[in-house]
Design a protein around this motif. Structure first.
Motif, PDB file in Angstrom:
ATOM      1  N   THR A 131      38.405  19.031  46.319  1.00  0.00           N
ATOM      2  CA  THR A 131      38.557  20.731  46.173  1.00  0.00           C
ATOM      3  C   THR A 131      38.859  20.545  47.857  1.00  0.00           C
ATOM      4  N   PHE A 132      40.087  21.878  47.996  1.00  0.00           N
ATOM      5  CA  PHE A 132      39.982  21.434  49.675  1.00  0.00           C
ATOM      6  C   PHE A 132      39.718  22.772  50.169  1.00  0.00           C
ATOM      7  N   GLY A 133      39.607  23.577  50.715  1.00  0.00           N
ATOM      8  CA  GLY A 133      39.352  24.596  51.393  1.00  0.00           C
ATOM      9  C   GLY A 133      40.086  26.223  50.749  1.00  0.00           C
ATOM     10  N   LYS A 134      39.588  26.474  50.759  1.00  0.00           N
ATOM     11  CA  LYS A 134      39.712  28.204  50.028  1.00  0.00           C
ATOM     12  C   LYS A 134      40.915  28.935  50.745  1.00  0.00           C
ATOM     13  N   ILE A 135      42.089  29.598  49.965  1.00  0.00           N
ATOM     14  CA  ILE A 135      43.314  29.726  50.646  1.00  0.00           C
ATOM     15  C   ILE A 135      44.071  31.110  50.041  1.00  0.00           C
ATOM     16  N   ASP A 136      44.208  32.057  50.075  1.00  0.00           N
ATOM     17  CA  ASP A 136      45.699  32.930  49.471  1.00  0.00           C
ATOM     18  C   ASP A 136      46.455  32.418  49.007  1.00  0.00           C
ATOM     19  N   VAL A 137      46.462  32.560  47.385  1.00  0.00           N
ATOM     20  CA  VAL A 137      47.791  32.250  46.665  1.00  0.00           C
ATOM     21  C   VAL A 137      48.849  33.395  46.747  1.00  0.00           C
ATOM     22  N   ASN A 138      48.755  34.500  47.117  1.00  0.00           N
ATOM     23  CA  ASN A 138      49.946  36.117  47.565  1.00  0.00           C
ATOM     24  C   ASN A 138      49.137  36.272  49.010  1.00  0.00           C
ATOM     25  N   GLY A 139      50.880  37.049  48.672  1.00  0.00           N
ATOM     26  CA  GLY A 139      50.441  38.166  49.815  1.00  0.00           C
ATOM     27  C   GLY A 139      50.444  37.872  50.885  1.00  0.00           C
ATOM     28  N   GLU A 140      50.025  38.320  52.258  1.00  0.00           N
ATOM     29  CA  GLU A 140      50.218  37.869  53.923  1.00  0.00           C
ATOM     30  C   GLU A 140      50.116  37.343  54.595  1.00  0.00           C
ATOM     31  N   ASN A 141      48.487  36.648  53.561  1.00  0.00           N
ATOM     32  CA  ASN A 141      47.781  35.118  54.605  1.00  0.00           C
ATOM     33  C   ASN A 141      47.986  34.102  53.405  1.00  0.00           C
ATOM     34  N   GLU A 142      49.065  34.128  52.734  1.00  0.00           N
ATOM     35  CA  GLU A 142      49.463  33.488  51.380  1.00  0.00           C
ATOM     36  C   GLU A 142      49.480  32.091  52.310  1.00  0.00           C
TER      37      GLU A 142
END
Length: 158
Positions: free
Chosen positions: A91-102
């Motif tokens: 399990t890795f660190g949380k991420i955004d998969v869409n948008g400007e911080n993707e």
């Protein structure tokens, strides 16, 4: 640019090179601990148990973009998975998969295998299968159960 050119974050924030996964078959999944699909962790673990020794890895990327369903710190999310579903895959660190911080990795995955209507990730537990050469070979919808992917994984492990 290929999949092995990316750097990803561990739960503690340290960097990990995707190049460390060269010559492995990968299943990359954006997950959440409070989602209706969360029980898929059990099926993911079964896949990992069945194929890990043959060169298969699951890369779990918690994502809180869909209904705030991955609350808590990176460590809390990883602990939840280990305690409730006995996960042993990474399990890795949380991420955004869409948008400007993707996350750049997800920009790459979505470009390689777009979804229905557009390339955006629609929900948690969207899965990407990568062959040993680092090519994104298939994208699976959230409702695709892990056991339904087993045959595709086996074909890549030969």
């Amino acid at each position: 640019m290929g999949i092995y050119d990316f750097t990803i974050n561990e739960t503690d924030g340290t960097s990990k090179l995707m190049a460390d996964y060269k010559n492995k078959v990968l299943l990359i999944v954006n997950t959440a601990t409070g989602c209706g699909f969360t029980p898929q962790y059990e099926g993911l673990q079964k896949l990992y148990d069945a194929y890990q020794e043959k060169g298969f890895e699951i890369l779990d990327f918690p994502c809180n973009q869909f209904g705030n369903q991955a609350p808590g710190s990176n460590e809390e999310v990883a602990t939840f998975c280990q305690l409730n579903y006995q996960t042993t895959f990474k399990t890795f660190g949380k991420i955004d998969v869409n948008g400007e911080n993707e996350a750049p990795l997800y920009t790459y995955l979505k470009t390689a295998q777009g979804g229905l209507l557009n390339k955006d990730i629609k929900w948690n537990f969207t899965k990407f299968l990568i062959n040993r050469q680092g090519e994104v070979v298939k994208r699976y919808a959230p409702q695709t159960k892990p056991e339904e992917i087993a045959e595709d994984i086996e074909a890549l492990l030969i």
